[in-house]
Design an enzyme around this catalytic site. Structure first.
Site, mmCIF file in Angstrom:
data_model
loop_
_atom_site.group_PDB
_atom_site.id
_atom_site.type_symbol
_atom_site.label_atom_id
_atom_site.label_comp_id
_atom_site.label_asym_id
_atom_site.label_seq_id
_atom_site.Cartn_x
_atom_site.Cartn_y
_atom_site.Cartn_z
ATOM 1 N N TYR A 1 64.417 3.161 -28.995
ATOM 2 C CA TYR A 1 64.325 1.795 -28.595
ATOM 3 C C TYR A 1 65.494 1.279 -27.517
ATOM 4 O O TYR A 1 66.490 1.940 -27.647
ATOM 5 C CB TYR A 1 64.365 0.862 -29.844
ATOM 6 C CG TYR A 1 63.270 1.269 -30.739
ATOM 7 C CD1 TYR A 1 62.101 1.087 -30.162
ATOM 8 C CD2 TYR A 1 63.522 1.484 -32.025
ATOM 9 C CE1 TYR A 1 60.747 0.964 -31.334
ATOM 10 C CE2 TYR A 1 62.358 1.631 -33.077
ATOM 11 C CZ TYR A 1 61.249 1.416 -32.544
ATOM 12 O OH TYR A 1 60.141 1.318 -33.616
ATOM 13 N N PHE B 1 61.020 5.649 -34.073
ATOM 14 C CA PHE B 1 60.474 4.407 -34.805
ATOM 15 C C PHE B 1 61.244 3.771 -35.654
ATOM 16 O O PHE B 1 60.885 2.647 -35.943
ATOM 17 C CB PHE B 1 59.081 5.065 -35.327
ATOM 18 C CG PHE B 1 57.833 5.553 -34.374
ATOM 19 C CD1 PHE B 1 57.344 4.805 -33.433
ATOM 20 C CD2 PHE B 1 57.631 6.994 -34.441
ATOM 21 C CE1 PHE B 1 56.276 4.986 -32.540
ATOM 22 C CE2 PHE B 1 56.706 7.340 -33.721
ATOM 23 C CZ PHE B 1 56.131 6.411 -32.593
ATOM 24 N N ASP C 1 60.717 7.752 -26.549
ATOM 25 C CA ASP C 1 62.287 7.325 -26.447
ATOM 26 C C ASP C 1 62.880 6.527 -27.337
ATOM 27 O O ASP C 1 62.093 6.074 -28.195
ATOM 28 C CB ASP C 1 62.106 6.437 -25.046
ATOM 29 C CG ASP C 1 61.817 6.996 -23.693
ATOM 30 O OD1 ASP C 1 62.032 8.499 -23.658
ATOM 31 O OD2 ASP C 1 61.228 6.195 -22.882
ATOM 32 N N HIS D 1 48.427 6.099 -30.301
ATOM 33 C CA HIS D 1 49.942 5.571 -30.688
ATOM 34 C C HIS D 1 49.910 4.056 -31.274
ATOM 35 O O HIS D 1 49.023 3.298 -31.224
ATOM 36 C CB HIS D 1 50.799 5.259 -29.420
ATOM 37 C CG HIS D 1 52.288 5.160 -29.508
ATOM 38 N ND1 HIS D 1 52.856 3.739 -29.881
ATOM 39 C CD2 HIS D 1 52.841 5.887 -29.139
ATOM 40 C CE1 HIS D 1 54.184 3.956 -29.644
ATOM 41 N NE2 HIS D 1 54.300 5.177 -29.492
#
Length: 223
Positions: free
Chosen positions: A63, A74, A61, A187
């Site tokens: 942020y 990111f 998703d 992750h």
């Protein structure tokens, strides 16, 4: 969106699921704060053309904090504090490439320089409600971004797909590994980074794969 991507994705825009998705998002924007801003939803496709795509980094998703999302997975706006996952990415970058950034670079979380070198920074869901992670999952974005992955998978030359975390790694089923390279690990979230992301040296692995295909390496050092 770059003209190349617009032409390639035009059939998706006309499908019922996508029209339903766009209505859903329009309705959501009337009721809630939605990130990223409307003009940045397809920012990844603006900065990295289909022809230039040599690396794909998959996120989940955008942020969901105030003014964080800028349309690249990111990445955050230049004047925004660096979120924990991105901070781990930048720490691994420094360790992997063995360099110490100056103070300005150490606090810079805008990754547009990567996108401009052929790194498509793609979230699998392109919008989110403020403060509600995962709130726009399951409404059609995944169908759209799966098609993006398929289109890239059909490229004749090698592309390096970077899959961090369980959600991203599920997408390996869409990738022809006889032709393309996958770089994967846990992750970079603080909850999982020490289970395989830290010390994985993804940036070296990506550039090594590009070198084998006679492609110019990515300059990962944020200026």
């Amino acid at each position: 969106m770059h003209a190349e991507w617009k032409a390639l994705l035009e059939p998706e825009f006309e499908k019922p699921y996508f029209k339903k998705l766009q209505k859903f998002i329009a309705d959501e924007r009337k009721l809630f704060t939605i990130y990223p801003q409307h003009e940045n939803v397809f920012r990844a496709f603006e900065l990295t053309s289909h022809a230039d795509t040599r690396v794909v980094i998959l996120g989940q998703d955008p942020y969901h904090g105030v003014n964080q999302a800028n349309g690249l997975c990111f990445s955050v706006q230049s004047d925004v504090a660096i979120p924990p996952s991105l901070r781990n990415i930048l720490k691994e970058l420094q360790s992997d490439l063995d360099f110490t950034p100056n103070t300005k670079i150490a606090n810079q979380g805008n990754l547009e320089q990567w996108a401009q070198q052929g790194v498509l920074m793609l979230n699998t869901t392109l919008t989110v409600r403020a403060g509600e992670a995962g709130s726009h999952q399951g409404f059609g974005w995944e169908t759209f971004t799966d098609e993006v992955i398929r289109i890239i998978n059909n490229k004749s030359h090698l592309v390096v797909f970077v899959l961090w975390g369980a959600m991203a790694r599920k997408k390996r089923l869409l990738i022809n590994t006889d032709k393309h390279q996958i770089v994967e690990s846990a992750h970079p979230s603080p909850l999982s980074a020490h289970n395989g992301f830290i010390g994985s040296r993804p940036f070296t692995k990506i550039n090594d794969a590009l070198a084998i295909a006679n492609f110019k390496p990515i300059n990962w050092r944020i200026q």
